[in-house]
Design a protein around this motif. Structure first.
Motif, PDB file in Angstrom:
ATOM      1  N   ILE A 191    -122.102 -37.351 100.735  1.00  0.00           N
ATOM      2  CA  ILE A 191    -122.317 -35.962 100.328  1.00  0.00           C
ATOM      3  C   ILE A 191    -123.805 -35.635 100.332  1.00  0.00           C
ATOM      4  O   ILE A 191    -124.234 -34.583 100.829  1.00  0.00           O
ATOM      5  N   ALA A 192    -124.617 -36.537  99.782  1.00  0.00           N
ATOM      6  CA  ALA A 192    -126.062 -36.305  99.737  1.00  0.00           C
ATOM      7  C   ALA A 192    -126.646 -36.200 101.143  1.00  0.00           C
ATOM      8  O   ALA A 192    -127.499 -35.344 101.417  1.00  0.00           O
ATOM      9  N   LYS A 193    -126.173 -37.035 102.049  1.00  0.00           N
ATOM     10  CA  LYS A 193    -126.697 -37.015 103.422  1.00  0.00           C
ATOM     11  C   LYS A 193    -126.266 -35.756 104.158  1.00  0.00           C
ATOM     12  O   LYS A 193    -127.064 -35.115 104.849  1.00  0.00           O
ATOM     13  N   GLN A 194    -124.995 -35.367 104.011  1.00  0.00           N
ATOM     14  CA  GLN A 194    -124.505 -34.166 104.690  1.00  0.00           C
ATOM     15  C   GLN A 194    -125.215 -32.911 104.207  1.00  0.00           C
ATOM     16  O   GLN A 194    -125.457 -31.981 104.984  1.00  0.00           O
ATOM     17  N   GLN A 195    -125.560 -32.860 102.934  1.00  0.00           N
ATOM     18  CA  GLN A 195    -126.192 -31.676 102.353  1.00  0.00           C
ATOM     19  C   GLN A 195    -127.710 -31.799 102.261  1.00  0.00           C
ATOM     20  O   GLN A 195    -128.366 -30.894 101.741  1.00  0.00           O
ATOM     21  N   ASN A 196    -128.265 -32.911 102.774  1.00  0.00           N
ATOM     22  CA  ASN A 196    -129.706 -33.171 102.651  1.00  0.00           C
ATOM     23  C   ASN A 196    -130.163 -33.012 101.200  1.00  0.00           C
ATOM     24  O   ASN A 196    -131.177 -32.379 100.900  1.00  0.00           O
ATOM     25  N   ALA A 197    -129.391 -33.579 100.282  1.00  0.00           N
ATOM     26  CA  ALA A 197    -129.649 -33.414  98.858  1.00  0.00           C
ATOM     27  C   ALA A 197    -130.182 -34.702  98.250  1.00  0.00           C
ATOM     28  O   ALA A 197    -129.796 -35.802  98.651  1.00  0.00           O
ATOM     29  N   GLN A 198    -131.055 -34.539  97.268  1.00  0.00           N
ATOM     30  CA  GLN A 198    -131.607 -35.679  96.555  1.00  0.00           C
ATOM     31  C   GLN A 198    -130.724 -36.090  95.384  1.00  0.00           C
ATOM     32  O   GLN A 198    -130.675 -37.263  95.026  1.00  0.00           O
ATOM     33  N   PHE A 199    -130.011 -35.118  94.796  1.00  0.00           N
ATOM     34  CA  PHE A 199    -129.141 -35.382  93.654  1.00  0.00           C
ATOM     35  C   PHE A 199    -127.766 -34.769  93.893  1.00  0.00           C
ATOM     36  O   PHE A 199    -127.638 -33.770  94.613  1.00  0.00           O
ATOM     37  N   VAL A 200    -126.745 -35.374  93.271  1.00  0.00           N
ATOM     38  CA  VAL A 200    -125.377 -34.852  93.326  1.00  0.00           C
ATOM     39  C   VAL A 200    -124.914 -34.597  91.892  1.00  0.00           C
ATOM     40  O   VAL A 200    -124.910 -35.507  91.060  1.00  0.00           O
ATOM     41  N   LEU A 201    -124.536 -33.344  91.631  1.00  0.00           N
ATOM     42  CA  LEU A 201    -124.066 -32.932  90.301  1.00  0.00           C
ATOM     43  C   LEU A 201    -122.542 -32.924  90.281  1.00  0.00           C
ATOM     44  O   LEU A 201    -121.905 -32.435  91.220  1.00  0.00           O
ATOM     45  N   SER A 202    -121.979 -33.445  89.223  1.00  0.00           N
ATOM     46  CA  SER A 202    -120.524 -33.405  89.064  1.00  0.00           C
ATOM     47  C   SER A 202    -120.197 -33.413  87.579  1.00  0.00           C
ATOM     48  O   SER A 202    -121.085 -33.513  86.728  1.00  0.00           O
ATOM     49  N   GLY A 203    -118.923 -33.329  87.273  1.00  0.00           N
ATOM     50  CA  GLY A 203    -118.513 -33.353  85.873  1.00  0.00           C
ATOM     51  C   GLY A 203    -117.016 -33.228  85.724  1.00  0.00           C
ATOM     52  O   GLY A 203    -116.276 -33.123  86.713  1.00  0.00           O
ATOM     53  N   VAL A 204    -116.558 -33.226  84.486  1.00  0.00           N
ATOM     54  CA  VAL A 204    -115.139 -33.128  84.158  1.00  0.00           C
ATOM     55  C   VAL A 204    -114.992 -32.253  82.916  1.00  0.00           C
ATOM     56  O   VAL A 204    -115.759 -32.397  81.957  1.00  0.00           O
ATOM     57  N   ILE A 205    -114.025 -31.327  82.945  1.00  0.00           N
ATOM     58  CA  ILE A 205    -113.665 -30.582  81.736  1.00  0.00           C
ATOM     59  C   ILE A 205    -112.729 -31.484  80.945  1.00  0.00           C
ATOM     60  O   ILE A 205    -111.544 -31.611  81.240  1.00  0.00           O
ATOM     61  N   ARG A 206    -113.290 -32.139  79.952  1.00  0.00           N
ATOM     62  CA  ARG A 206    -112.572 -33.189  79.245  1.00  0.00           C
ATOM     63  C   ARG A 206    -111.563 -32.616  78.245  1.00  0.00           C
ATOM     64  O   ARG A 206    -110.510 -33.203  78.000  1.00  0.00           O
ATOM     65  N   ASP A 207    -111.885 -31.458  77.680  1.00  0.00           N
ATOM     66  CA  ASP A 207    -111.024 -30.912  76.621  1.00  0.00           C
ATOM     67  C   ASP A 207    -111.126 -29.390  76.624  1.00  0.00           C
ATOM     68  O   ASP A 207    -112.222 -28.819  76.682  1.00  0.00           O
ATOM     69  N   PHE A 208    -109.968 -28.718  76.574  1.00  0.00           N
ATOM     70  CA  PHE A 208    -109.941 -27.258  76.460  1.00  0.00           C
ATOM     71  C   PHE A 208    -108.656 -26.827  75.757  1.00  0.00           C
ATOM     72  O   PHE A 208    -108.079 -25.798  76.051  1.00  0.00           O
ATOM     73  N   ARG A 209    -108.226 -27.641  74.793  1.00  0.00           N
ATOM     74  CA  ARG A 209    -106.931 -27.413  74.153  1.00  0.00           C
ATOM     75  C   ARG A 209    -107.029 -26.340  73.077  1.00  0.00           C
ATOM     76  O   ARG A 209    -108.081 -26.122  72.477  1.00  0.00           O
ATOM     77  N   VAL A 210    -105.898 -25.697  72.837  1.00  0.00           N
ATOM     78  CA  VAL A 210    -105.784 -24.659  71.809  1.00  0.00           C
ATOM     79  C   VAL A 210    -104.939 -25.204  70.665  1.00  0.00           C
ATOM     80  O   VAL A 210    -103.868 -25.762  70.883  1.00  0.00           O
ATOM     81  N   GLU A 211    -105.439 -25.019  69.439  1.00  0.00           N
ATOM     82  CA  GLU A 211    -104.691 -25.434  68.260  1.00  0.00           C
ATOM     83  C   GLU A 211    -104.612 -24.255  67.299  1.00  0.00           C
ATOM     84  O   GLU A 211    -105.588 -23.533  67.102  1.00  0.00           O
ATOM     85  N   SER A 212    -103.460 -24.063  66.671  1.00  0.00           N
ATOM     86  CA  SER A 212    -103.303 -22.996  65.690  1.00  0.00           C
ATOM     87  C   SER A 212    -104.060 -23.351  64.417  1.00  0.00           C
ATOM     88  O   SER A 212    -104.103 -24.512  64.006  1.00  0.00           O
ATOM     89  N   THR A 213    -104.685 -22.352  63.799  1.00  0.00           N
ATOM     90  CA  THR A 213    -105.386 -22.576  62.531  1.00  0.00           C
ATOM     91  C   THR A 213    -104.495 -22.312  61.325  1.00  0.00           C
ATOM     92  O   THR A 213    -104.923 -22.500  60.201  1.00  0.00           O
ATOM     93  N   GLU A 214    -103.310 -21.841  61.570  1.00  0.00           N
ATOM     94  CA  GLU A 214    -102.404 -21.531  60.466  1.00  0.00           C
ATOM     95  C   GLU A 214    -101.073 -22.254  60.665  1.00  0.00           C
ATOM     96  O   GLU A 214    -100.575 -22.361  61.783  1.00  0.00           O
ATOM     97  N   TYR A 215    -100.539 -22.769  59.580  1.00  0.00           N
ATOM     98  CA  TYR A 215     -99.226 -23.392  59.613  1.00  0.00           C
ATOM     99  C   TYR A 215     -98.282 -22.525  58.771  1.00  0.00           C
ATOM    100  O   TYR A 215     -98.636 -22.101  57.671  1.00  0.00           O
TER     101      TYR A 215
END
Length: 393
Positions: A191-215
């Motif tokens: 990827i770095a060679k194809q894009q002539n890039a010095q750095f490659v940025l990536s990541g993961v959305i580890r958590d995006f859950r919804v929880e109710s605040t009322e029971y």
């Protein structure tokens, strides 16, 4: 009357003396910070195959390192070497010496004047069910795109977007890379060679859950009211992992997890683009925007002062074409080091031996042309080799 006159005269004398003392103190206080913001240090380096110019650069690097060590010994960790001035230099046998005046600052500044290329890849979500079909589908590509935009706004980076591509077949295993063909490092390097890039940025959305605040407890009107607002008043957790890989070797250089939570309206309507006013106006969008801002600042702080690097595009008859030009702030007369692209060589993984110093003779928008110094081996430089700036000016 005579008694009062004596008291008045004495009071004037005392006030004058106090004023003079305050003036002297202010003068001392203004002079002290100036004296404490300069460090005079020496550095030296052997004159080897790279010639006098490379030895001079190495000696300056050694002087800057000595300045940093002196700051550490003085417990002045809040200060940084922000600029240097060579005040004397001389040659002694096979050693090159420099005397430099290091200017100190409480703010980080860089010696590298070049923009560094960084390519952004997609941020997949670990649990796809945490984003419903009625919510924005732009997080995957929008988060890395906006981090890139923030980095470009600093003036120290050129961002390229490959956000439709994910590095991870198993986001839950990130940053570990698992592919059927080749190794994880080869994917980064490709990827770095194809894009002539010095750095490659990536990541993961580890958590995006919804929880109710009322029971819902009990019965009656209060329980019915709680059941009604439960769908509108909730808590949402946000967890995003951000990674930066080295285009030289595929090594993981930066890894950080950013977290936040939202209480109240946690929805993120479909069609809202990351970074837009509509997106940022929502509580969830505001939280994600804050993470994007913080991650961008952290990456810039760590890599803004890295030496610049790019690739050799063409080489022949001592005419070297590199994949950087005016947009990268390359100028005629600039001097850069060339290293072979042999991974695992003596100079370190991903960088081979030094092939000599390149002097830029012509610059276009995206490329530049230069020639090697007389100490370089003819024909040793090949397309794909690395071109790198010196660590200091």
């Amino acid at each position: 009357m005579r008694y009062k006159g004596c008291l008045t005269g004495l009071l004037i004398v005392l006030l004058t003396a106090c004023g003079a003392g305050n003036d002297n103190r202010r003068s001392d206080e203004s002079a002290a910070p100036l004296a404490g913001r300069q460090v005079s240090v020496q550095g030296s380096a052997p004159i080897a195959g790279g010639g006098m110019e490379e030895a001079r650069r190495a000696a300056i690097d050694a002087a800057v390192s000595n300045a940093a060590l002196q700051l550490k010994r003085n417990n002045n960790s809040a200060m940084l070497v922000s600029d240097i001035k060579v005040v004397d230099e001389w040659q002694d046998a096979d050693l090159y010496h420099v005397q430099v005046l290091a200017m100190l600052s409480d703010k980080q500044r860089c010696g590298s004047p070049y923009r560094k290329k960084i390519v952004a890849t997609g941020f997949p979500i670990m649990n796809t069910e945490q984003i419903s079909g009625t919510e924005s589908q732009d997080l995957y590509s929008g988060i890395p795109r906006e981090i890139n935009n923030h980095l470009m706004e600093t003036g120290d980076f050129i961002g390229r977007n490959l956000t439709n591509t994910s590095l991870y077949s198993r986001p839950d295993m990130a940053p570990e890379l698992r592919f059927a063909e080749g190794t994880g490092e080869s994917v980064i390097l490709n990827i770095a060679k194809q894009q002539n890039a010095q750095f490659v940025l990536s990541g993961v959305i580890r958590d995006f859950r919804v929880e109710s605040t009322e029971y819902v407890r009990g019965s009656g009107a209060l329980a019915d009211l709680k059941a009604l607002v439960r769908d509108f008043v909730a808590r949402r957790s946000v967890g995003i992992d951000v990674y930066v890989y080295d285009g030289f070797s595929g090594a993981l250089l930066f890894q950080h997890r950013y977290t936040d939570s939202i209480v109240g309206d946690v929805s993120l309507p479909n069609g809202y683009t990351v970074g837009s006013d509509r997106f940022n106006s929502t509580p969830a969008g505001h939280a994600i925007g804050g993470i994007i801002q913080q991650a961008s600042e952290d990456i810039h702080k760590l890599f803004g002062c890295y030496p610049f690097a790019t690739r050799v595009l063409q080489a022949g008859n001592n005419r070297i074409v590199i994949a950087a030009g005016a947009q990268d702030k390359i100028k005629m007369g600039d001097k850069l080091m060339i290293y072979s692209a042999s991974a695992g060589a003596a100079a370190g993984a991903g960088l081979g031996d030094s092939q000599g110093i390149l002097t830029i003779t012509d610059v276009s928008a995206t490329t530049a042309v230069g020639s090697l110094d007389s100490t370089a081996v003819v024909g040793a430089v090949k397309p794909g080799d690395w071109v790198k700036s010196f660590a200091t000016p």
